[in-house]
Design a protein around this motif. Structure first.
Motif, PDB file in Angstrom:
ATOM      1  N   UNK A  28      24.505 -21.730  65.338  1.00  0.00           N
ATOM      2  CA  UNK A  28      24.800 -23.009  64.701  1.00  0.00           C
ATOM      3  C   UNK A  28      24.943 -22.844  63.194  1.00  0.00           C
ATOM      4  N   UNK A  29      24.040 -22.105  62.570  1.00  0.00           N
ATOM      5  CA  UNK A  29      24.109 -21.908  61.116  1.00  0.00           C
ATOM      6  C   UNK A  29      25.349 -21.101  60.718  1.00  0.00           C
ATOM      7  N   UNK A  30      25.703 -20.111  61.520  1.00  0.00           N
ATOM      8  CA  UNK A  30      26.905 -19.334  61.214  1.00  0.00           C
ATOM      9  C   UNK A  30      28.169 -20.186  61.375  1.00  0.00           C
ATOM     10  N   UNK A  31      28.196 -21.054  62.379  1.00  0.00           N
ATOM     11  CA  UNK A  31      29.335 -21.969  62.535  1.00  0.00           C
ATOM     12  C   UNK A  31      29.446 -22.889  61.320  1.00  0.00           C
ATOM     13  N   UNK A  32      28.312 -23.320  60.824  1.00  0.00           N
ATOM     14  CA  UNK A  32      28.295 -24.222  59.681  1.00  0.00           C
ATOM     15  C   UNK A  32      28.923 -23.575  58.452  1.00  0.00           C
ATOM     16  N   UNK A  33      28.610 -22.312  58.224  1.00  0.00           N
ATOM     17  CA  UNK A  33      29.212 -21.595  57.097  1.00  0.00           C
ATOM     18  C   UNK A  33      30.711 -21.420  57.308  1.00  0.00           C
ATOM     19  N   UNK A  34      31.125 -21.088  58.525  1.00  0.00           N
ATOM     20  CA  UNK A  34      32.548 -20.914  58.808  1.00  0.00           C
ATOM     21  C   UNK A  34      33.320 -22.218  58.588  1.00  0.00           C
ATOM     22  N   UNK A  35      32.746 -23.343  58.969  1.00  0.00           N
ATOM     23  CA  UNK A  35      33.418 -24.625  58.762  1.00  0.00           C
ATOM     24  C   UNK A  35      33.547 -24.914  57.275  1.00  0.00           C
ATOM     25  N   UNK A  36      32.501 -24.601  56.496  1.00  0.00           N
ATOM     26  CA  UNK A  36      32.579 -24.814  55.059  1.00  0.00           C
ATOM     27  C   UNK A  36      33.631 -23.914  54.420  1.00  0.00           C
ATOM     28  N   UNK A  37      33.716 -22.672  54.881  1.00  0.00           N
ATOM     29  CA  UNK A  37      34.767 -21.782  54.371  1.00  0.00           C
ATOM     30  C   UNK A  37      36.149 -22.366  54.672  1.00  0.00           C
ATOM     31  N   UNK A  38      36.319 -22.887  55.872  1.00  0.00           N
ATOM     32  CA  UNK A  38      37.599 -23.502  56.245  1.00  0.00           C
ATOM     33  C   UNK A  38      37.871 -24.752  55.416  1.00  0.00           C
ATOM     34  N   UNK A  39      36.814 -25.529  55.119  1.00  0.00           N
ATOM     35  CA  UNK A  39      36.977 -26.710  54.262  1.00  0.00           C
ATOM     36  C   UNK A  39      37.491 -26.318  52.882  1.00  0.00           C
ATOM     37  N   UNK A  40      36.887 -25.269  52.313  1.00  0.00           N
ATOM     38  CA  UNK A  40      37.294 -24.828  50.980  1.00  0.00           C
ATOM     39  C   UNK A  40      38.730 -24.302  51.000  1.00  0.00           C
ATOM     40  N   UNK A  41      39.049 -23.468  51.988  1.00  0.00           N
ATOM     41  CA  UNK A  41      40.402 -22.907  52.081  1.00  0.00           C
ATOM     42  C   UNK A  41      41.438 -24.014  52.236  1.00  0.00           C
ATOM     43  N   UNK A  42      41.124 -25.010  53.045  1.00  0.00           N
ATOM     44  CA  UNK A  42      42.063 -26.113  53.242  1.00  0.00           C
ATOM     45  C   UNK A  42      42.252 -26.908  51.950  1.00  0.00           C
ATOM     46  N   UNK A  43      41.168 -27.136  51.239  1.00  0.00           N
ATOM     47  CA  UNK A  43      41.257 -27.858  49.973  1.00  0.00           C
ATOM     48  C   UNK A  43      42.101 -27.090  48.962  1.00  0.00           C
ATOM     49  N   UNK A  44      41.864 -25.782  48.866  1.00  0.00           N
ATOM     50  CA  UNK A  44      42.609 -24.973  47.916  1.00  0.00           C
ATOM     51  C   UNK A  44      44.098 -24.907  48.255  1.00  0.00           C
ATOM     52  N   UNK A  45      44.420 -25.078  49.525  1.00  0.00           N
ATOM     53  CA  UNK A  45      45.826 -25.070  49.937  1.00  0.00           C
ATOM     54  C   UNK A  45      46.498 -26.420  49.770  1.00  0.00           C
ATOM     55  N   UNK A  46      45.720 -27.412  49.324  1.00  0.00           N
ATOM     56  CA  UNK A  46      46.270 -28.748  49.143  1.00  0.00           C
ATOM     57  C   UNK A  46      46.270 -29.605  50.376  1.00  0.00           C
ATOM     58  N   UNK A  47      45.590 -29.149  51.439  1.00  0.00           N
ATOM     59  CA  UNK A  47      45.526 -29.913  52.692  1.00  0.00           C
ATOM     60  C   UNK A  47      44.078 -30.031  53.139  1.00  0.00           C
ATOM     61  N   UNK A  48      43.261 -30.777  52.401  1.00  0.00           N
ATOM     62  CA  UNK A  48      41.827 -30.856  52.709  1.00  0.00           C
ATOM     63  C   UNK A  48      41.571 -31.393  54.109  1.00  0.00           C
ATOM     64  N   UNK A  49      40.493 -30.882  54.716  1.00  0.00           N
ATOM     65  CA  UNK A  49      40.117 -31.310  56.069  1.00  0.00           C
ATOM     66  C   UNK A  49      38.674 -31.835  56.049  1.00  0.00           C
ATOM     67  N   UNK A  50      38.328 -32.526  57.098  1.00  0.00           N
ATOM     68  CA  UNK A  50      36.975 -33.086  57.254  1.00  0.00           C
ATOM     69  C   UNK A  50      36.566 -33.925  56.049  1.00  0.00           C
ATOM     70  N   UNK A  51      37.520 -34.643  55.486  1.00  0.00           N
ATOM     71  CA  UNK A  51      37.273 -35.455  54.305  1.00  0.00           C
ATOM     72  C   UNK A  51      36.604 -36.779  54.726  1.00  0.00           C
ATOM     73  N   UNK A  52      35.531 -37.146  54.031  1.00  0.00           N
ATOM     74  CA  UNK A  52      34.799 -38.347  54.396  1.00  0.00           C
ATOM     75  C   UNK A  52      35.019 -39.485  53.377  1.00  0.00           C
ATOM     76  N   UNK A  53      35.771 -39.220  52.324  1.00  0.00           N
ATOM     77  CA  UNK A  53      36.006 -40.283  51.326  1.00  0.00           C
ATOM     78  C   UNK A  53      37.496 -40.415  50.971  1.00  0.00           C
ATOM     79  N   UNK A  54      38.319 -40.242  51.989  1.00  0.00           N
ATOM     80  CA  UNK A  54      39.738 -40.416  51.694  1.00  0.00           C
ATOM     81  C   UNK A  54      40.583 -40.307  52.945  1.00  0.00           C
TER      82      UNK A  54
END
Length: 326
Positions: free
Chosen positions: A300-326
């Motif tokens: 579970x903890x390793x999945x959590x880190x992987x999801x955060x890495x994917x969140x950052x990569x998506x944001x840096x690419x201009x296509x943010x994911x799992x956004x809770x305020x937009x």
């Protein structure tokens, strides 16, 4: 954005003896890791002053803190819940907030069922009794501190029926339970003959033998498990909480455990964490409390880190994911 500065504020729970868990994050920027961070605006601001991206689990970001971080662009939660962030202020400052959904569904559902089984069977209490020598001294081949209670035939009341709530129901169904659930949207209800929707929260408290909380903390539901609702429960019933500690008025719960109608409570969360020494539930014999570990399996903890890495990569690419305020 050029190579960003990434600050991780509370990494202590992500230590592994044989792994470098932050490698997926370190590929994405210059990473500074803090095991723990004091929840004071001045401390948080100092640590995040040069950060464009921050990862936090429980370290809070209120309006004052966010106003002091003009370079901050992304907060990625090391959690599904994001009530530690002032979402309105983050939006005003142009800060994207992302969470990590679904990383701990299996783990939390499993722990919830474990807590229910502990209430019904008191496995830990009996094992400790044997360890003390009570069976050695017993004149009989069998004894019990509480007779086991069968889950078969009990009604499980689920308040909230997202992935975890449904996961709990799926794991309990083979035991022969009935289910009643309340959620305002009535989404994702299973098509089972033993499942029904409640028309109100109060109906769940009245009909269930075990009430299990699986709803997020919002401005409207803090302390909604209170004396009035607890008084509606069946005598000998149980309550389980693996969601948020602030959903329960702990003084009212302690009174219901001491005086009835509840026979027991099993909690993985409390209103103030770490637990305060004067928590009214801490020393009650019929309150079983674990230290907010339902989510914390290694996968579970390793999945959590992987999801955060994917969140950052998506944001840096201009296509943010799992956004809770937009």
């Amino acid at each position: 954005m050029s190579t960003p500065n990434i600050v991780i504020l509370d990494a202590q729970t992500f230590h592994f003896p044989d792994k470098t868990p932050w490698a997926p994050i370190e590929k994405l920027g210059h990473v500074t890791i803090h095991d723990r961070t004091e929840s004071a605006p001045a401390v948080i601001t100092e640590r995040c002053r040069d950060a464009q991206i921050v990862l936090t689990n429980k370290v809070p970001f209120d309006r004052e803190t966010l106003a002091g971080l003009p370079g901050l662009k992304l907060i990625s939660m090391l959690a599904t819940g994001y009530n530690v962030i002032d979402i309105e202020a983050a939006t005003e400052h142009g800060i994207t907030v992302c969470n990590a959904p679904s990383y701990g569904t299996s783990c939390v559902a499993q722990h919830t069922v474990a807590l229910m089984l502990e209430l019904c069977n008191r496995v830990g209490e009996h094992a400790e009794s044997v360890r003390r020598g009570d069976w050695v001294r017993s004149p009989d081949i069998v004894y019990w501190l509480q007779a086991p209670r069968e889950l078969a035939g009990l009604t499980i009341g689920l308040i909230g029926l997202g992935e975890i709530g449904r996961g709990v129901a799926e794991r309990l169904r083979p035991f022969g339970c009935e289910f009643i659930a309340y959620t305002p949207s009535r989404r994702n209800g299973p098509d089972w003959p033993e499942f029904s929707w409640a028309s109100s929260v109060e109906e769940v408290f009245e009909r269930a033998d075990i009430v299990s909380l699986h709803c997020p903390q919002t401005a409207d539901n803090a302390g909604f498990v209170n004396a009035t609702r607890l008084s509606r429960m069946k005598r000998g019933s149980f309550i389980v909480n693996t969601a948020r500690g602030t959903l329960i008025n702990e003084h009212d719960l302690a009174a219901a455990l001491r005086n009835g109608p509840l026979a027991g409570a099993a909690l993985d969360v409390v209103a103030h964490e770490p637990m305060l020494p004067d928590n009214p539930l801490r020393t009650l014999d019929n309150a079983f409390i674990t230290p907010h570990l339902a989510w914390a399996s290694e996968p579970s903890r390793l999945r959590l880190i992987e999801i955060n890495a994917a969140n950052i990569a998506a944001f840096l690419s201009g296509k943010p994911q799992n956004v809770v305020n937009g």
